[in-house]
Design an enzyme around this catalytic site. Structure first.
Site, short mmCIF file in Angstrom:
data_model
loop_
_atom_site.label_atom_id
_atom_site.label_comp_id
_atom_site.label_asym_id
_atom_site.label_seq_id
_atom_site.Cartn_x
_atom_site.Cartn_y
_atom_site.Cartn_z
CE LYS A 143 8.97 -21.33 30.40
NZ LYS A 143 8.39 -20.38 29.46
CG ASP A 170 6.03 -21.30 26.67
OD1 ASP A 170 5.52 -20.98 25.59
OD2 ASP A 170 6.35 -20.48 27.55
CG MET A 171 9.15 -28.57 24.56
SD MET A 171 7.94 -29.74 25.23
CE MET A 171 6.94 -30.11 23.79
NE ARG A 190 6.11 -19.76 20.81
CZ ARG A 190 5.82 -19.67 22.10
NH1 ARG A 190 6.51 -20.34 23.00
NH2 ARG A 190 4.81 -18.92 22.51
CE LYS A 244 18.64 -20.52 15.73
NZ LYS A 244 19.92 -19.82 15.55
CB ALA A 270 15.76 -21.83 25.91
CB THR A 280 14.34 -17.63 15.14
OG1 THR A 280 15.76 -17.48 15.16
CG2 THR A 280 13.82 -17.27 13.77
C1 FAD Z 1 8.58 -16.31 20.88
C2 FAD Z 1 9.57 -17.28 21.43
C3 FAD Z 1 9.14 -18.31 22.23
C4 FAD Z 1 10.04 -19.25 22.73
N1 FAD Z 1 9.58 -20.35 23.42
C5 FAD Z 1 10.45 -21.31 23.80
C6 FAD Z 1 10.01 -22.52 24.38
O1 FAD Z 1 8.81 -22.75 24.59
N2 FAD Z 1 10.94 -23.45 24.74
C7 FAD Z 1 12.29 -23.26 24.52
O2 FAD Z 1 13.09 -24.14 24.82
N3 FAD Z 1 12.74 -22.09 23.97
C8 FAD Z 1 11.86 -21.13 23.62
N4 FAD Z 1 12.33 -19.98 23.03
C9 FAD Z 1 13.79 -19.66 23.07
C10 FAD Z 1 14.53 -20.25 21.88
O3 FAD Z 1 14.59 -21.64 22.01
C11 FAD Z 1 15.96 -19.69 21.79
O4 FAD Z 1 16.66 -20.01 22.95
C12 FAD Z 1 16.03 -18.19 21.59
O5 FAD Z 1 15.04 -17.74 20.74
C13 FAD Z 1 17.39 -17.76 20.99
O6 FAD Z 1 17.57 -18.36 19.75
P1 FAD Z 1 17.46 -17.59 18.34
O7 FAD Z 1 16.55 -18.41 17.48
O8 FAD Z 1 17.04 -16.20 18.54
O9 FAD Z 1 18.88 -17.75 17.70
P2 FAD Z 1 20.35 -17.42 18.21
O10 FAD Z 1 21.26 -18.01 17.19
O11 FAD Z 1 20.53 -17.82 19.62
O12 FAD Z 1 20.42 -15.84 18.15
C14 FAD Z 1 20.36 -15.11 16.93
C15 FAD Z 1 20.55 -13.64 17.24
O13 FAD Z 1 19.44 -13.17 18.00
C16 FAD Z 1 19.84 -12.26 19.01
N5 FAD Z 1 19.56 -12.84 20.34
C17 FAD Z 1 19.18 -14.12 20.60
N6 FAD Z 1 18.97 -14.30 21.92
C18 FAD Z 1 19.25 -13.12 22.50
C19 FAD Z 1 19.24 -12.66 23.85
N7 FAD Z 1 18.88 -13.47 24.86
N8 FAD Z 1 19.57 -11.37 24.09
C20 FAD Z 1 19.92 -10.53 23.08
N9 FAD Z 1 19.94 -10.91 21.78
C21 FAD Z 1 19.63 -12.19 21.50
C22 FAD Z 1 21.33 -12.03 18.79
O14 FAD Z 1 21.46 -10.94 17.91
C23 FAD Z 1 21.75 -13.33 18.12
O15 FAD Z 1 22.91 -13.18 17.34
C24 FAD Z 1 11.43 -19.07 22.48
C25 FAD Z 1 11.86 -18.03 21.65
C26 FAD Z 1 10.96 -17.15 21.12
C27 FAD Z 1 11.46 -16.08 20.21
#
Ligand code: FAD
Length: 308
Positions: A96, A130-131, A180, A183, A185, A227
């Protein structure tokens, strides 16, 4: 509503001080954090590698306020890369920029990241930038591009919830970038990000297809689809099959401690799966963002609390 509260808490220094002193909170955070030391993190990666899953290691920390802290975080990454080299585990690193001094100036930050990227090159590793929030998007992309042009072994992250991301992905595909896709965060206003999840999901699928398209791949672009959302994963598998995307030209990424069943299933199906493994003592904002994504996780923490 709960999402906004947790994202606000992520940036609150008073609550941060209180929470990090609580043993029960530290134990709860362990669901998402591999441990506090490099050795604990390397052990987690070893277990993943034994299941055919690779990793990207994140030394937790963000928004440092002094040059010394940014320097310390950089030194820690150099040690992490040494540990990756010595242990022989299959892992990249994720960084980061605000942990490496972005709030103290672009030059300070770039010099620190350059040290990490050069060290990574030495041990055959890749650095993912990371973003963070939109306060940093342009500067993050500029530092990424400058390091990519100098070293090569660097990638960046694009967030599907931002309106600007389609234009960013278009440019990155043309440049043959390693991206990468996630969605997103952070807490962003409706002026910059889709307020509704369904629009973010539609954007995610559109951007995934751009990244994995034959033209983007021919230019060297590579997509890491980050995701846990089964619908996003299915759409990716379907598109990859239609377009006959070779398995070594994209990968899935997930977070440590989330949907282990899905991680193992995809690896068993022959996809490359990379797990983001965070470790260190600065777990608070990372933990709050994980709670914001799924407020149901709070019940997990409360049940731990009452067990004590
Ligand atoms: C490898 C990786 C790197 C990432 N890097 C960044 C980044 O650099 N910048 C950034 O802004 N975001 C980052 N993220 C976070 C991302 O933006 C999402 O906030 C996060 O992945 C949740 O979204 P989702 O795609 O899993 O979908 P969602 O629709 O949020 O979740 C889908 C399903 O996944 C499961 N799930 C999701 N989150 C959780 C949780 N916290 N605890 C338990 N179960 C959960 C649940 O079953 C949920 O129904 C990263 C995510 C991953 C996987």
């Amino acid at each position: 509503m709960l999402r906004s509260i947790f994202l606000w808490l992520a940036g609150n220094k008073m609550v941060r001080g209180w929470m990090t002193s609580l043993g029960v909170a530290r134990r709860a955070a362990r669901r998402f954090v591999a441990g506090e030391t490099i050795d604990e993190a390397i052990n987690v990666i070893r277990e993943l590698n034994a299941q055919g899953i690779v990793a990207t290691l994140d030394h937790l920390g963000e928004n440092v306020e002094t040059i010394e802290d940014a320097q310390r975080a950089t030194d820690d990454y150099v040690k992490v890369l040494d540990a990756i080299g010595v242990s022989g585990v299959q892992s990249h690193v994720s960084v980061k920029l605000t942990a490496l001094g972005l709030d103290l100036g672009d030059d300070v930050c770039r010099a620190n990241v350059a040290r990490i990227v050069a060290k990574a090159k030495e041990v055959g590793a890749f650095v993912r930038v990371d973003m963070e929030s939109t306060d940093y998007t342009d500067r993050t992309l500029a530092i990424y591009r400058s390091l990519r042009d100098e070293y090569g072994n660097v990638g960046v992250v694009i967030q599907a919830y931002l309106y600007r991301s389609e234009a960013d992905i278009t440019a990155l595909c043309q440049e043959g970038g390693k991206v990468r896709l996630c969605k997103g965060a952070y807490k962003e206003p409706p002026l910059k990000a889709f307020p509704h999840k369904s629009d973010t999901d539609t954007s995610f699928v559109r951007l995934m297809k751009m990244l994995l398209s034959p033209t983007a791949r021919a230019r060297g672009a590579r997509g890491a689809i980050a995701t846990h959302d089964v619908k996003m994963i299915e759409a990716t598998c379907q598109y990859a099959q239609q377009q006959m995307v070779p398995r070594d030209e994209f990968e899935f990424q997930m977070l440590h401690g989330i949907r282990r069943d899905l991680q193992q299933q995809l690896a068993a199906d022959g996809y490359t799966v990379r797990i983001y493994v965070p470790y260190g003592t600065e777990w608070y904002p990372y933990f709050m963002r994980r709670l914001a994504e799924r407020p149901a996780n709070v019940w997990f923490i409360l049940s731990n609390f009452f067990k004590k």
